[in-house]
Scaffold this active site. Structure first.
Site, mmCIF file in Angstrom:
data_model
loop_
_atom_site.group_PDB
_atom_site.id
_atom_site.type_symbol
_atom_site.label_atom_id
_atom_site.label_comp_id
_atom_site.label_asym_id
_atom_site.label_seq_id
_atom_site.Cartn_x
_atom_site.Cartn_y
_atom_site.Cartn_z
ATOM 1 N N HIS A 274 0.873 -0.299 -2.298
ATOM 2 C CA HIS A 274 0.279 1.033 -2.227
ATOM 3 C C HIS A 274 1.158 2.046 -2.957
ATOM 4 O O HIS A 274 0.654 2.949 -3.626
ATOM 5 C CB HIS A 274 0.108 1.462 -0.762
ATOM 6 C CG HIS A 274 -1.130 0.910 -0.116
ATOM 7 N ND1 HIS A 274 -1.267 -0.405 0.240
ATOM 8 C CD2 HIS A 274 -2.290 1.525 0.235
ATOM 9 C CE1 HIS A 274 -2.465 -0.589 0.784
ATOM 10 N NE2 HIS A 274 -3.107 0.566 0.797
ATOM 11 N N HIS B 233 6.021 -1.166 5.946
ATOM 12 C CA HIS B 233 7.116 -1.410 4.995
ATOM 13 C C HIS B 233 8.428 -0.810 5.456
ATOM 14 O O HIS B 233 8.445 0.137 6.255
ATOM 15 C CB HIS B 233 6.780 -0.774 3.636
ATOM 16 C CG HIS B 233 5.686 -1.461 2.909
ATOM 17 N ND1 HIS B 233 5.891 -2.593 2.159
ATOM 18 C CD2 HIS B 233 4.371 -1.176 2.810
ATOM 19 C CE1 HIS B 233 4.740 -2.977 1.631
ATOM 20 N NE2 HIS B 233 3.792 -2.135 2.014
#
Ligand SMILES: CC(C)=CCC/C(C)=C/COP(=O)(O)O
Length: 297
Positions: free
Chosen positions: A219, A261
């Site tokens: 992303h 993440h």
């Protein structure tokens, strides 16, 4: 093949190898040492020097931080050099080669420890019961805005709807950029294979198998690359330009808040996406190039 390395004749480090390059031994001159040849065994250093090497606290501390296997190997080789020189220890060259990597690995593991700690603390939307769990639906909306599927569908739709050659060219290149991003991120994820944070809930829609890995954030790469792409190819008013940049940063931040993440995955992802745009520019498909490609068929 390693290139010859200048060493200072007469200095403490090169005292054992000054004859390898075949130069003069006069102090103050530079000589070249071949890295492919084993230097001849140097004469035993004077006892006062040996004592200083063994008791140097920095050396002792760094040697202690090496892995046990490396220490074993190190002691085996130093034993060998001890026996071959009749009891004299020969440490300097060997130690210099082993200590540097261990300093790097200590720095790296410290960075990773900080990264894990910070990412865990920032994962405040990782699940509904977390401290900012109520913001999770909003963060997931941000996640969808940076997902590959809406971007691919959007670019394909704009390409189909565009009636100007310039518009079609831009949209075709955006499609190419999005595919390139998926491929590059997939390769890096498959090579690095870093696990996602333990507090992540794997409830993302439409993922590839490599998306079980977290480095780098796909992303983040997409957000940085698309933001640069839009800023370069769309004529936008200043507030909209700021909004595009802000969106890229928020997409990156949301990856950590959602617990998807670690911070370093996102930082590297943003940097990678930023650089990927340069690649897109270099590979830019122009109408002339497309005509040539069609003409070849
Ligand atoms: C299925 C398609 C076309 C894209 C997958 C996009 C995706 C789910 C990427 C993973 O992103 P993170 O690495 O940031 O979690």
């Amino acid at each position: 093949m390693p290139s010859p390395k200048p060493v200072r004749a007469g200095s403490a480090r090169s005292s054992g190898v000054s004859g390898v390059g075949g130069g003069s031994g006069s102090s103050g001159r530079y000589e070249f040492m071949s890295l492919t040849r084993t230097p001849p065994l140097s004469p035993s250093p004077p006892p006062h020097l040996l004592q200083r090497q063994g008791s140097d606290p920095t050396t002792a501390r760094l040697r202690a931080s090496e892995s046990p296997s490396r220490r074993r190997r190190g002691s085996a080789s130093s034993n060998a050099s001890t026996s071959s020189t009749g009891g004299a220890l020969q440490l300097p060259e060997e130690d210099c080669m082993h200590l540097n990597p261990s300093i790097i690995s200590v720095a790296l593991s410290s960075l990773l420890a900080v990264d894990l700690w910070l990412s865990k603390r920032l994962g405040v939307c990782a699940y509904e019961e977390a401290s900012w769990g109520s913001a999770r639906p909003l963060m997931k909306l941000v996640e969808v805005s940076g997902h590959g599927i809406p971007w691919l569908i959007g670019a394909a739709y704009c390409l189909y709807k565009s009636d100007s050659a310039a518009g079609q060219e831009v949209m075709l290149n955006l499609l190419m950029a999005l595919v390139l991003d998926l491929v590059l991120v997939g390769i890096v994820k498959a090579v690095v294979r870093r696990r996602r944070p333990a507090h992540n809930r794997m409830d993302m829609f439409a993922t590839f198998s490599v998306d079980r890995y977290s480095f780098p954030s796909g992303h983040a790469t997409r957000a940085a690359m698309c933001a640069r792409f839009l800023l370069a190819h769309l004529v936008l008013a200043a507030p909209l330009r700021v909004l595009v940049m802000l969106w890229a940063v928020i997409v990156g931040l949301s990856r950590v808040l959602l617990g998807r993440h670690n911070v370093t995955d996102v930082a590297f992802g943003l940097l990678m996406g930023y650089c990927q745009y340069n690649l897109v520019e270099a590979l830019w498909l122009s109408p002339a190039m497309l005509q040539n490609m069609v003409g070849l068929e």
